[in-house]
Design a protein around this motif. Structure first.
Motif, PDB file in Angstrom:
ATOM      1  N   SER A  47       0.943  -1.282  -0.090  1.00  0.00           N
ATOM      2  CA  SER A  47      -0.166   0.033   0.157  1.00  0.00           C
ATOM      3  C   SER A  47       0.782   1.185  -0.179  1.00  0.00           C
ATOM      4  CB  SER A  47      -1.057  -0.010   1.168  1.00  0.00           C
ATOM      5  OG  SER A  47      -1.448   1.299   1.363  1.00  0.00           O
ATOM      6  N   THR A  48       0.662   2.207  -0.741  1.00  0.00           N
ATOM      7  CA  THR A  48       1.273   3.603  -0.687  1.00  0.00           C
ATOM      8  C   THR A  48       0.185   4.580  -0.002  1.00  0.00           C
ATOM      9  OG1 THR A  48       2.674   3.138  -2.515  1.00  0.00           O
ATOM     10  CG2 THR A  48       2.155   5.421  -1.947  1.00  0.00           C
ATOM     11  N   THR A  50      -3.048   4.073   1.266  1.00  0.00           N
ATOM     12  CA  THR A  50      -3.759   3.930   2.533  1.00  0.00           C
ATOM     13  C   THR A  50      -2.909   4.069   3.972  1.00  0.00           C
ATOM     14  OG1 THR A  50      -5.434   2.542   1.434  1.00  0.00           O
ATOM     15  CG2 THR A  50      -5.371   2.263   3.643  1.00  0.00           C
ATOM     16  N   ARG A  99      -4.454  -4.150   6.692  1.00  0.00           N
ATOM     17  CA  ARG A  99      -4.826  -4.586   5.314  1.00  0.00           C
ATOM     18  C   ARG A  99      -4.399  -6.096   5.043  1.00  0.00           C
ATOM     19  NH1 ARG A  99      -3.512  -1.463  -0.284  1.00  0.00           N
ATOM     20  NH2 ARG A  99      -5.442  -0.046   0.343  1.00  0.00           N
ATOM     21  N   HIS A 126     -13.191  -1.850   1.052  1.00  0.00           N
ATOM     22  CA  HIS A 126     -12.097  -0.952   1.376  1.00  0.00           C
ATOM     23  C   HIS A 126     -12.859   0.260   2.031  1.00  0.00           C
ATOM     24  CE1 HIS A 126      -8.442   1.506   1.227  1.00  0.00           C
ATOM     25  NE2 HIS A 126      -8.193   1.136   0.125  1.00  0.00           N
ATOM     26  N   ALA A 248      -6.688   4.953  -7.582  1.00  0.00           N
ATOM     27  CA  ALA A 248      -4.847   4.549  -7.677  1.00  0.00           C
ATOM     28  C   ALA A 248      -4.453   3.395  -6.604  1.00  0.00           C
ATOM     29  CB  ALA A 248      -4.433   6.030  -7.239  1.00  0.00           C
TER      30      ALA A 248
HETATM   31  N1   CP Z   1      -6.268   3.428  -3.227  1.00  0.00           N
HETATM   32  C1   CP Z   1      -5.509   2.526  -2.467  1.00  0.00           C
HETATM   33  O1   CP Z   1      -6.020   2.032  -1.602  1.00  0.00           O
HETATM   34  O2   CP Z   1      -4.118   2.597  -2.838  1.00  0.00           O
HETATM   35  P1   CP Z   1      -2.966   1.693  -2.042  1.00  0.00           P
HETATM   36  O3   CP Z   1      -3.156   0.440  -2.346  1.00  0.00           O
HETATM   37  O4   CP Z   1      -1.783   2.340  -2.489  1.00  0.00           O
HETATM   38  O5   CP Z   1      -3.241   1.921  -0.525  1.00  0.00           O
END
Ligand code: CP
Length: 291
Positions: A47-48, A50, A99, A126, A248
């Motif tokens: 993840s970036t 979240t 997550r 989510h 994204a």
């Molecule tokens: N939109 C989102 O959940 O991005 P990440 O997977 O980078 O957290």
């Protein structure tokens, strides 16, 4: 007092959603969070946005955040998720943000007293993404009721699509799904984005989730972009005031043309900014709990 979980949009009442959005908007306007506590971010999947926006939210709220790296934890010795979370609880943590690749992993955590905030469960839900998407739509249109949202892409494998489908419909939006037939999952969908592009208020593009299913070796980025992508030509046909959203990460040139990612209609980076304030509201909700 019982700390409050946030696991799914499916069991969240409209009143609770609205309260969270109102609190997020207050935080965006600079209100300070009157709450303290100790939290841990348990990210078992990459993840970036979240992870970083939870960290930013925790920082802005002055919460104590214990570092946790799965690669250096006893998960590698076979410790279960339940035992990991019970350990956090035993040492005094108030809330965990998780997550995990397993859908509904939180069913394993029944009996844990620590608050659990779902940062994404496999192809399940989510909820904080859905809340930040709702906040973005509210900021734009002042309402969700009656807004036409077209969700395009890998619907069956998208926790973003599922969370938003539930919440948007519950709040009175009209939702259309566009995808290849084999990716429609439980939803009625169309394969023809062109039939909806001129009448929709929000085009929400989704990433093709190659990691969650075997995309055919025949899959062609160019063909996908042509048939299901937000092309430059389609953007020109969107109605005045209509916006582009995407949770994204983005596959530029696949689900959306590269030059549209930051075009005037795009709210993609605004969604990310809203993510911090929504997560502040969710942390407050979880830590404040209920009697
Ligand atoms: N939109 C989102 O959940 O991005 P990440 O997977 O980078 O957290």
């Amino acid at each position: 007092m019982i700390l409050a979980n946030l696991l799914s949009m499916n069991n969240l009442e409209n009143q609770t959603i609205m309260t969270l959005l109102e609190r997020a908007e207050k935080f965006r306007q600079g209100e300070k969070a009157p709450i303290d506590g100790t939290v841990v971010n348990l990210f078992f999947e990459p993840s970036t946005r979240t992870k970083m926006s939870f960290e930013m939210a925790e920082n802005k709220m002055g919460l104590a955040v214990l570092p946790f790296e799965t690669a250096f934890s006893s998960i590698l010795k076979g410790e279960t998720l339940y035992d990991t979370v019970r350990t956090m609880e035993a040492i005094g943590v108030d809330a965990v943000i998780i997550r995990h690749e397993e859908e509904e992993y939180y069913q394993q955590l029944e009996g844990c007293k620590v608050a659990v905030i779902n940062g994404g469960d496999g192809s399940g839900q989510h909820p904080t993404q859905s809340l930040l998407d709702l906040l973005t739509i509210y900021q734009e249109f002042g309402r969700v009721e009656g807004i036409h949202v077209t969700i395009v892409g890998d619907i069956a494998h998208s926790r973003v699509a599922k969370s938003n489908a539930a919440a948007l419909k519950q709040l009175g939006a009209e939702v259309t799904f566009i995808c290849p037939e084999e990716w429609s999952g439980e939803y009625d969908s169309s394969e023809h984005l062109d039939d909806f592009i001129e009448k929709t208020d929000v085009v929400m593009m989704l990433r093709v989730q190659h990691e969650r299913h075997a995309v055919s070796a025949m899959f062609s980025k160019e063909n996908y972009h042509e048939q299901y992508g937000l092309t430059i030509e389609r953007e020109k046909r969107m109605k005045e005031g209509a916006i582009i959203m995407h949770p994204a990460p983005i596959n530029r040139g696949v689900e959306i043309a590269d030059c549209l990612v930051e075009c005037e209609r795009s709210r993609i980076f605004k969604q990310m900014a809203n993510g911090v304030f929504v997560r502040m509201a969710v942390l407050e909700y979880a830590l404040k709990g209920r009697d």
